[in-house]
Design an enzyme around this catalytic site. Structure first.
Site, PDB file in Angstrom:
ATOM      1  N   GLU A  33       1.172  -1.551   0.338  1.00 24.60           N
ATOM      2  CA  GLU A  33       0.310  -0.315   0.353  1.00 24.60           C
ATOM      3  C   GLU A  33       1.113   0.978  -0.093  1.00 24.60           C
ATOM      4  O   GLU A  33       0.531   2.455  -0.809  1.00 24.60           O
ATOM      5  CB  GLU A  33      -1.211   0.512   1.322  1.00 24.60           C
ATOM      6  N   ARG A 103       6.483 -10.624  10.858  1.00 24.92           N
ATOM      7  CA  ARG A 103       5.493  -9.393  11.314  1.00 24.92           C
ATOM      8  C   ARG A 103       4.714 -10.056  12.255  1.00 24.92           C
ATOM      9  O   ARG A 103       3.805  -9.861  12.342  1.00 24.92           O
ATOM     10  CB  ARG A 103       5.379  -9.094   9.939  1.00 24.92           C
ATOM     11  N   TYR A 164      -2.278 -11.799  -3.142  1.00 23.33           N
ATOM     12  CA  TYR A 164      -2.331 -13.005  -2.275  1.00 23.33           C
ATOM     13  C   TYR A 164      -1.079 -13.758  -2.430  1.00 23.33           C
ATOM     14  O   TYR A 164       0.120 -13.286  -3.152  1.00 23.33           O
ATOM     15  CB  TYR A 164      -3.130 -14.238  -3.908  1.00 23.33           C
ATOM     16  N   GLY A 226       2.642  -9.396 -16.917  1.00 25.54           N
ATOM     17  CA  GLY A 226       3.753  -9.087 -16.805  1.00 25.54           C
ATOM     18  C   GLY A 226       4.337  -9.186 -17.462  1.00 25.54           C
ATOM     19  O   GLY A 226       3.860  -7.807 -18.538  1.00 25.54           O
ATOM     20  N   ALA A 227       4.888 -10.162 -18.337  1.00 24.19           N
ATOM     21  CA  ALA A 227       5.765  -9.609 -19.553  1.00 24.19           C
ATOM     22  C   ALA A 227       4.352  -9.318 -20.967  1.00 24.19           C
ATOM     23  O   ALA A 227       4.742  -9.099 -21.999  1.00 24.19           O
ATOM     24  CB  ALA A 227       6.816 -10.040 -19.700  1.00 24.19           C
ATOM     25  N   ALA A 254       6.708  -4.328  -8.752  1.00 21.29           N
ATOM     26  CA  ALA A 254       5.865  -4.187 -10.215  1.00 21.29           C
ATOM     27  C   ALA A 254       4.834  -4.519 -10.289  1.00 21.29           C
ATOM     28  O   ALA A 254       3.767  -3.631 -10.761  1.00 21.29           O
ATOM     29  CB  ALA A 254       6.486  -4.726 -11.058  1.00 21.29           C
ATOM     30  N   GLY A 255       3.959  -5.430  -9.713  1.00 15.78           N
ATOM     31  CA  GLY A 255       2.886  -4.769  -9.646  1.00 15.78           C
ATOM     32  C   GLY A 255       2.006  -3.849  -8.771  1.00 15.78           C
ATOM     33  O   GLY A 255       0.770  -3.775  -9.108  1.00 15.78           O
ATOM     34  N   ASP A 256       2.763  -3.127  -7.509  1.00 13.07           N
ATOM     35  CA  ASP A 256       2.144  -1.943  -7.063  1.00 13.07           C
ATOM     36  C   ASP A 256       2.393  -1.103  -7.721  1.00 13.07           C
ATOM     37  O   ASP A 256       1.542   0.138  -7.849  1.00 13.07           O
ATOM     38  CB  ASP A 256       2.819  -1.739  -5.522  1.00 13.07           C
TER      39      ASP A 256
END
Length: 314
Positions: A33, A103, A164, A226-227, A254-256
Site C-alpha cells: 500500500e 511480522r 495473494y 507481466g511480460a 512491479a505489481g504495485d
C-alpha cells in the site's frame, strides 16, 4: 484527498546473497500500500497512508521516508506496545529473490477499523485496499471490510488489488475472507490465478471470473499479465495493452507500480487503453531498477522509456 490507502509497511532488509553466507545488507521500507502511495504522490496526486508503526527506529524510518515522498500520514499511528515488522529479501538469482516475513504481533498487524474512521471522514475520491492487509489477522481483515463498505456508502471508488501471498495464508482462508469484499469493490486488480479466490467454487477462467464479479457490482477487472502486458474486462468489452519493453532488473514491486498507474489513470479520467498504457509504463519503471519503489517516475519522467538505449540527458 485523491486516494486513501492503508496497510502494513515494514523495514525491508535487502541481502545480496543468502543470510547464511554473511551478505551485504541494505535497509529501506516496503509495503504494497505504501508502494502505491509513493508512486501516486510522485505523479502529483494527493495521497494519505494510514497504518501502525512501532515506536522504534524502523517506525521512524517509515515515517521519514513517507514524509520525504509527500505521502500524507495524518491518520498513521505509532504503537508504543508493538514493534515494526521486518521483511528480508535474499537475492538468489539476478531476478529471483527469497522473501522472509517477520511480522507476527507487529504494530502493522494490529490495524483496526478505529484507525481508519478518521481517514475515511476526509472523503477520499478513491480508497485502495489489498488482500495483504486482510491476511494480517482478524482485526485487520475487519478493518478492510468496514473501510470498503464505508467508502461505498460515501460514493468513493474502491480499488482492490488481490495480492495473494501464500506465506501469509492458504488459498482457502484467503477465498473465505476476500470474497466478502467483492460487493463493495468497483475495480479488481490481480493476476489470472487470483480471480478464483473471489468467486469460490465457481468459474475456472479469467473471463468467467470477471463475468461473475460483475454480477456482484464490480465495474472493472484488470488482469496483470507481466511480460504479456495487461487486459481490462468491463461491461463494455475487453481491452488489452502490451507490456513496455525494458530490461528487467528486479521484478519486486512491479505489481504495485502497475496498480498505481491504473489508479492515476482513473483519477485523471483517461480512457481504458490509456489507463492500461500508464499502468504498464509504471510497471516497466519498477522492473528496470532495484527496490520496491525507488525507481518510480515523476510525471515529467514518464517519457524516459521512449529515449533510446544509451541516451544521456544533458
Amino acid at each position: 484527498m485523491d486516494v486513501l490507502t492503508f496497510g502494513e509497511t515494514m523495514i525491508a532488509l535487502r541481502a545480496d546473497r543468502p543470510l547464511a553466507l554473511n551478505p551485504n545488507i541494505s535497509a529501506t521500507v516496503a509495503g504494497a500500500e505504501s508502494n502505491v502511495a509513493i508512486a501516486l504522490a510522485r505523479l502529483g496526486h494527493s495521497v494519505q497512508w494510514a497504518g501502525r508503526v512501532g515506536d522504534d527506529a524502523g517506525g521512524e524510518l517509515i515515517r521519514r521516508t513517507l514524509r520525504a515522498e509527500s505521502v500524507g500520514q495524518d491518520h498513521a499511528t505509532t504503537d508504543p506496545r508493538r514493534q515494526t515488522g521486518i521483511l528480508i529479501f535474499e537475492q538468489r538469482l539476478p531476478d529471483v529473490a527469497r522473501v522472509g516475513y517477520y511480522r507476527q504481533n507487529s504494530a502493522g498487524s494490529a490495524l483496526s477499523s478505529d484507525d481508519l474512521a478518521p481517514a475515511l471522514a476526509g472523503n477520499p475520491h478513491i480508497v485502495h485496499i489489498t488482500g495483504i492487509t486482510s491476511a494480517l489477522g482478524d482485526s485487520a481483515a475487519d478493518a478492510v471490510l468496514r473501510a470498503a463498505s464505508a467508502a461505498q456508502e460515501q460514493g468513493a471508488t474502491v480499488t482492490f488489488d488481490v495480492n495473494y501471498r501464500s506465506k501469509l495464508w492458504s488459498r482457502e482462508e484467503a477465498s473465505s475472507t476476500l470474497s466478502a469484499l467483492v460487493p463493495y469493490v468497483d475495480v479488481v486488480i490481480g493476476s489470472p490465478d487470483e480471480l478464483d479466490l473471489l468467486i469460490p467454487g465457481q468459474p475456472v477462467t479469467a473471463a468467467e471470473s470477471a463475468s461473475a464479479v460483475f454480477s456482484l457490482g464490480v465495474r472493472e477487472v484488470v488482469l496483470k499479465l507481466g511480460a504479456g502486458g495487461a487486459t481490462l474486462h468491463s461491461r463494455h468489452g475487453t481491452t488489452h495493452s502490451p507490456a513496455r519493453p525494458v530490461t528487467a532488473v528486479d521484478s519486486v514491486g512491479a505489481g504495485d507500480a502497475f496498480t498505481a498507474g491504473y489508479i492515476s489513470g482513473l483519477l485523471t479520467g483517461l480512457p481504458a487503453e490509456e489507463r492500461l498504457y500508464l499502468a504498464n509504463t509504471l510497471g516497466a519503471f519498477a522492473v528496470s531498477s532495484k527496490g520496491d519503489w525507488e525507481g518510480l517516475p515523476t510525471q515529467s519522467e514518464l517519457s524516459l522509456l521512449d529515449a533510446g538505449n544509451g541516451t544521456v540527458l544533458r
